[in-house]
Design an enzyme around this catalytic site. Structure first.
Site, short mmCIF file in Angstrom:
data_model
loop_
_atom_site.label_atom_id
_atom_site.label_comp_id
_atom_site.label_asym_id
_atom_site.label_seq_id
_atom_site.Cartn_x
_atom_site.Cartn_y
_atom_site.Cartn_z
N ASN A 10 -10.89 -1.03 -1.12
CA ASN A 10 -10.38 -1.80 -2.13
C ASN A 10 -9.55 -0.90 -2.68
O ASN A 10 -9.66 0.17 -2.51
CB ASN A 10 -11.74 -1.51 -3.41
CG ASN A 10 -12.90 -2.57 -2.67
OD1 ASN A 10 -12.17 -4.20 -2.17
ND2 ASN A 10 -14.24 -2.23 -2.56
N ASP A 12 -10.14 1.24 -6.50
CA ASP A 12 -10.96 1.33 -7.13
C ASP A 12 -10.17 1.81 -8.30
O ASP A 12 -8.60 2.57 -8.98
CB ASP A 12 -11.44 2.14 -7.01
CG ASP A 12 -12.31 2.10 -5.59
OD1 ASP A 12 -12.94 0.99 -6.15
OD2 ASP A 12 -13.12 3.35 -5.10
N LYS A 39 -15.95 1.09 0.27
CA LYS A 39 -17.43 1.27 1.68
C LYS A 39 -16.75 0.66 2.50
O LYS A 39 -17.42 2.45 3.01
CB LYS A 39 -18.34 -0.13 0.99
CG LYS A 39 -18.63 0.42 -0.33
CD LYS A 39 -20.93 0.08 -0.38
CE LYS A 39 -21.47 -0.27 -1.66
NZ LYS A 39 -20.97 0.73 -2.76
N GLY A 40 -16.27 0.60 3.34
CA GLY A 40 -15.15 0.55 4.04
C GLY A 40 -15.04 1.41 5.16
O GLY A 40 -14.93 2.84 5.57
N ASN A 42 -14.29 3.96 2.60
CA ASN A 42 -14.68 5.41 2.78
C ASN A 42 -15.43 5.78 3.64
O ASN A 42 -15.81 6.69 3.99
CB ASN A 42 -15.61 6.01 1.30
CG ASN A 42 -14.86 4.57 -0.06
OD1 ASN A 42 -13.80 4.95 -0.44
ND2 ASN A 42 -15.63 3.97 -1.37
N THR A 211 -31.38 7.53 1.73
CA THR A 211 -30.72 8.40 1.06
C THR A 211 -31.63 8.49 -0.89
O THR A 211 -31.62 7.51 -0.75
CB THR A 211 -29.19 7.95 0.90
OG1 THR A 211 -28.94 7.04 0.50
CG2 THR A 211 -28.71 8.85 2.63
N LEU A 212 -31.91 9.37 -1.13
CA LEU A 212 -32.84 9.46 -2.57
C LEU A 212 -31.88 9.93 -3.38
O LEU A 212 -32.79 10.32 -4.34
CB LEU A 212 -34.02 10.44 -1.80
CG LEU A 212 -34.98 9.80 -0.97
CD1 LEU A 212 -35.59 10.45 -0.83
CD2 LEU A 212 -35.51 8.15 -1.28
N GLY A 216 -32.33 14.53 -2.11
CA GLY A 216 -32.20 14.77 -0.64
C GLY A 216 -32.52 12.96 0.40
O GLY A 216 -32.02 12.06 -0.38
N ALA A 240 -18.89 7.12 -3.56
CA ALA A 240 -18.24 7.52 -2.17
C ALA A 240 -19.58 8.24 -2.04
O ALA A 240 -19.68 8.92 -0.42
CB ALA A 240 -17.63 8.06 -2.07
N ALA A 241 -20.66 8.34 -2.22
CA ALA A 241 -21.51 9.82 -2.44
C ALA A 241 -22.27 9.24 -0.57
O ALA A 241 -22.58 9.89 0.56
CB ALA A 241 -22.26 10.18 -3.28
N GLY A 242 -22.91 8.24 -1.15
CA GLY A 242 -23.67 7.43 0.57
C GLY A 242 -22.87 7.29 1.54
O GLY A 242 -23.30 7.42 2.38
N ASP A 243 -20.76 6.88 1.43
CA ASP A 243 -20.50 6.82 1.84
C ASP A 243 -19.67 7.62 3.17
O ASP A 243 -20.00 7.41 4.41
CB ASP A 243 -18.77 6.18 1.10
CG ASP A 243 -19.25 4.58 0.67
OD1 ASP A 243 -20.15 3.96 1.41
OD2 ASP A 243 -18.27 4.74 -0.40
O1 RIB Z 1 -19.19 2.92 -2.59
C1 RIB Z 1 -18.47 3.69 -3.70
C2 RIB Z 1 -17.20 2.08 -3.28
O2 RIB Z 1 -17.70 0.76 -3.75
C3 RIB Z 1 -16.17 1.91 -4.54
O3 RIB Z 1 -14.35 2.60 -3.81
C4 RIB Z 1 -16.02 0.49 -4.79
O4 RIB Z 1 -15.03 0.25 -3.96
C5 RIB Z 1 -17.48 -0.20 -4.04
O5 RIB Z 1 -16.81 -0.38 -3.47
#
Ligand code: RIB
Length: 294
Positions: A10, A12, A39-40, A42, A211-212, A216, A240-243
């Site tokens: 994406n 952003d 997400k992909g 990242n 993930t929380l 943590g 993007a913390a989760g990614d």
């Molecule tokens: O996880 C973050 C992402 O979610 C962003 O980069 C956005 O593009 C969405 O897909």
């Protein structure tokens, strides 16, 4: 052993906001940044910066040169990224002071995955290779079924959560990485330990990482239950913390690390990501993560 990430890319558009806009409200942003994300993408960048050899598969549009360049400069293999005559996926992201966000997603070329494309991509992979998936492209169910028939190891980050997740063949997943909202939606439970127990009962073949955020992360797999505190930092942008967590967790396992080591590395990496602005640009390298003390 190779890693294939079949996922979204994406553009952003990130708006810095005093607060996230409410229904019926018009509100002026302080700042606008255009950056690569999805997400992909990242997760591929995080995997590569953490040292994994990763192949990204997916679709971009004519406007997607930045996305391809971002993957390439992170060291991700891009021969399975197709450029289509449509527009790339994009996200409109509001980030409020304090770092929380709200995201509008436009699927664009991410929604044009074909059956032929899946067969062509999977032909390059074999039993034992890892497949990483999220929920921002079409045909995720077919990709899972075909990859499982080849004996690939399936990692699912069921994000963003929607009704399609419930229709996926979740019994094929070897590793779930999900947050508490996604966990609650899949299991109907709200307590983290109950979410883990419920997932372990329904999918006994799988390892689960929950993930929380500031609390943590938790892990349950092979009878082992682990808890990882969050690494304290100054939160600027949680996008993007989760990614980042996902990429570093998988990469650490691929380097031969234990689930406990993978949790710790992933927590440090996502703490760095939330201290910086943007999605892909905020993802640290392995060396930066090693410098963080718990
Ligand atoms: O996880 C973050 C992402 O979610 C962003 O980069 C956005 O593009 C969405 O897909």
């Amino acid at each position: 052993m190779k890693v294939l990430n079949f996922g979204s890319l994406n553009l952003d558009m990130v708006y810095g906001m005093e607060h996230i806009v409410r229904s019926g409200e018009t509100f002026t942003a302080d700042q606008l940044t255009r950056a690569p994300g999805g997400k992909g993408l990242n997760q591929s960048v995080a995997l590569a910066r953490a040292g994994a050899q990763v192949y990204h598969a997916g679709n971009i549009g004519q406007d997607g040169a930045l996305l391809l360049e971002t993957l390439r400069s992170a060291g991700v293999r891009t021969e399975y990224v197709r450029t289509l005559p449509e527009t790339s996926g994009h996200a409109i992201i509001q980030v409020e002071r304090g770092g929380e966000n709200a995201i509008i997603l436009y699927t664009g070329a991410n929604g044009s995955v074909t059956e032929e494309q899946i067969d062509e991509v999977l032909a390059g992979f074999a039993a034992g290779d890892w497949l990483v998936l999220q929920n921002e492209i079409n045909r995720v169910d077919e990709i899972m079924e075909k990859a499982a028939r080849k004996g690939m190891r399936i990692v699912l980050n069921p994000s963003p959560m929607d009704e399609k997740i419930g229709r996926l063949p979740l019994e094929l997943v070897d590793l779930f990485l999900l947050n508490e909202i996604e966990g609650a939606d899949i299991t109907g439970q709200t307590d983290p330990e109950e979410i883990l127990d419920c997932l372990a009962q329904r999918f006994p073949q799988a390892q689960v990482v929950l993930t929380l955020g500031g609390q943590g992360a938790r892990y349950l797999g092979g009878g082992q239950r682990l808890s990882q505190p969050a690494v304290r930092t100054n939160v600027v942008d949680t996008t993007a913390a989760g990614d980042t967590f996902t990429g570093f967790f998988i990469s650490t396992l691929l380097r031969g690390g234990t689930p406990a080591e993978a949790l710790e590395t992933a927590a440090k990496a996502s703490a760095i990501a939330v201290s910086r602005k943007g999605a892909a640009p905020s993802i640290p390298t392995w060396d930066e993560v090693r410098e963080v003390s718990q």
